[in-house]
Scaffold this motif. Sequence first.
Motif, short mmCIF file in Angstrom:
data_model
loop_
_atom_site.label_atom_id
_atom_site.label_comp_id
_atom_site.label_asym_id
_atom_site.label_seq_id
_atom_site.Cartn_x
_atom_site.Cartn_y
_atom_site.Cartn_z
N ALA A 111 21.31 -51.86 -5.80
CA ALA A 111 21.87 -53.12 -5.29
C ALA A 111 21.66 -54.25 -6.28
O ALA A 111 20.99 -54.11 -7.31
N ASP A 112 22.23 -55.40 -5.94
CA ASP A 112 22.16 -56.59 -6.79
C ASP A 112 20.71 -57.06 -6.93
O ASP A 112 20.12 -57.55 -5.97
N SER A 113 20.16 -56.95 -8.13
CA SER A 113 18.75 -57.31 -8.34
C SER A 113 18.51 -58.81 -8.28
O SER A 113 17.36 -59.26 -8.30
N ALA A 114 19.58 -59.61 -8.21
CA ALA A 114 19.43 -61.06 -8.08
C ALA A 114 18.96 -61.45 -6.68
O ALA A 114 18.66 -62.62 -6.42
N GLU A 115 18.88 -60.46 -5.77
CA GLU A 115 18.44 -60.71 -4.39
C GLU A 115 17.20 -59.87 -4.07
O GLU A 115 17.24 -58.99 -3.20
N PRO A 116 16.07 -60.13 -4.73
CA PRO A 116 14.87 -59.30 -4.52
C PRO A 116 14.34 -59.36 -3.09
O PRO A 116 13.84 -58.36 -2.58
N LYS A 117 14.46 -60.52 -2.42
CA LYS A 117 13.97 -60.63 -1.03
C LYS A 117 14.80 -59.74 -0.11
O LYS A 117 14.25 -59.11 0.81
N THR A 118 16.10 -59.70 -0.34
CA THR A 118 16.98 -58.87 0.48
C THR A 118 16.67 -57.40 0.27
O THR A 118 16.60 -56.62 1.23
N ILE A 119 16.48 -57.01 -0.99
CA ILE A 119 16.13 -55.62 -1.29
C ILE A 119 14.81 -55.24 -0.64
O ILE A 119 14.66 -54.16 -0.06
N LYS A 120 13.85 -56.15 -0.68
CA LYS A 120 12.55 -55.90 -0.05
C LYS A 120 12.70 -55.69 1.44
O LYS A 120 12.05 -54.80 2.04
N PHE A 121 13.57 -56.47 2.08
CA PHE A 121 13.81 -56.32 3.51
C PHE A 121 14.32 -54.92 3.83
O PHE A 121 13.81 -54.25 4.74
N TYR A 122 15.32 -54.47 3.08
CA TYR A 122 15.89 -53.14 3.36
C TYR A 122 14.88 -52.03 3.07
O TYR A 122 14.84 -51.03 3.79
N GLN A 123 14.05 -52.23 2.05
CA GLN A 123 13.02 -51.23 1.77
C GLN A 123 12.03 -51.14 2.93
O GLN A 123 11.63 -50.04 3.34
#
Length: 448
Positions: free
Chosen positions: A323-335
């Motif tokens: 996914a778009d690495s410019a959104e680390p908080k969003t990626i963390k949420f999905y993880q």
Amino acid sequence: MEIEREINPHFEDYLFDWDYKFYFLVGGYGSSKSYNTAFKIILKLLDEKRTALVVREVYDTIRDSCFSLFDEIITEMELDDRIRCVVSPMQIRFPNGSKIIFKGMDKPAKLKSINNVSIVWIEECSEVKYAGFKELLGRLRHPFLKLHMILTTNPVSKNNWCYKHFFIDKKKKLFILDDKELYKKRTIIINNTYYHHSLADDNYFLPKSYIEQLDDLKTFDIDLYRIARRGQFGVNGRKVLPQFERRPHYEVLDMMHKIKKPLHKVGMDFGFETSYNAIVRLVIDDENKILYIYWQYYKNQMTDDKTAIEIAEFKNTQELIRADSAEPKTIKFYQQEGFNMRGAKKFPGSRLQNTKKVKRFKKIICSEDCQDVIDELEDLTYAIDKDGELIEDEFATDPHTFSAIWYGLDGYEVSDLKEHKYDDSVYEKGKGVANKTSDPYKRGGTVF
């Protein structure tokens, strides 16, 4: 020292010519212009104590291109016991005190500390900005050694600065050389510039199958054929993906089932108000260089918690989503929600690099079930600047599914002919066993 080595005849004069300030090499894919340039610099630095600067637009691309090329040649010449290739910081050191240093134009501050550089090689010079070229000219200085700048590139649009500077700039009414004359004569010297044109046919060490692969470009992308096979500048067409085609969903699934070693990828772009959460499932036929798009998710004005519910199947399959690495908080949420998600690598210039990557596929075949992908990509065109010239990393619309494809292809290189031994996207998170889904194609097919 005496070195015996078989070389391509078309490059023999170039290898030993150091009479001019500029050397401009343009050619098709696989012509060996980069290889022979690296060899040329090694021979010069063995003979004379010099500092050479090797530059690309993006520093992160140097290690796997220019640096590894020098390392390969030094090993082949059996000089690795005398010439040291240092990884950090990237440098090559010669026994006589010569050295090669590597820099990226995306980190211009690092150029200011460079002194006494008498040779500059700009690899893929068409990707470097004109201001960067002029900056490098200022860094090329030495109190007594003769100065040389080598520029190598595959041909691009005639709107690119390197064509306007070294050939013709109609707007400025500047005429130096007609590129058609170069294609005919192959090497030309004008003023203080040595011009050299090369094709895959000039590389005697290239397998016939590679040339046949280049010939095949003519059937699906005439612009890329002109660049890769003929090695000629031109005016690029406005369409970004001329090889894009739609097919009925059942046909796409049938074609994917016939792939010997399919590579499964998933990419996701984030959006909310006017942009979209876009997810695509991809399958790559690496052998035939075909990209299949067979499943999509495309919605906006969706909070992350609601999106997580709608794409919950990815938690069950544990497919890797890049996914778009410019959104680390969003990626963390999905993880934290149990999704196998990672940020795709982004760097200055990655938009252009990713666009070129997708364009290298011979075919891009999209299921008719993926209507939003079709709407965004089938007639996607380049943006035009105020002078009417194409902007090669910007588009007339904002294609979110294109970004999702970029991220999904992170870590895969279309031009890389090495065999892919496994596909990480169908492996379970944290385990070394393949996902138990009997038919990965049956996961998708529904457009939400």
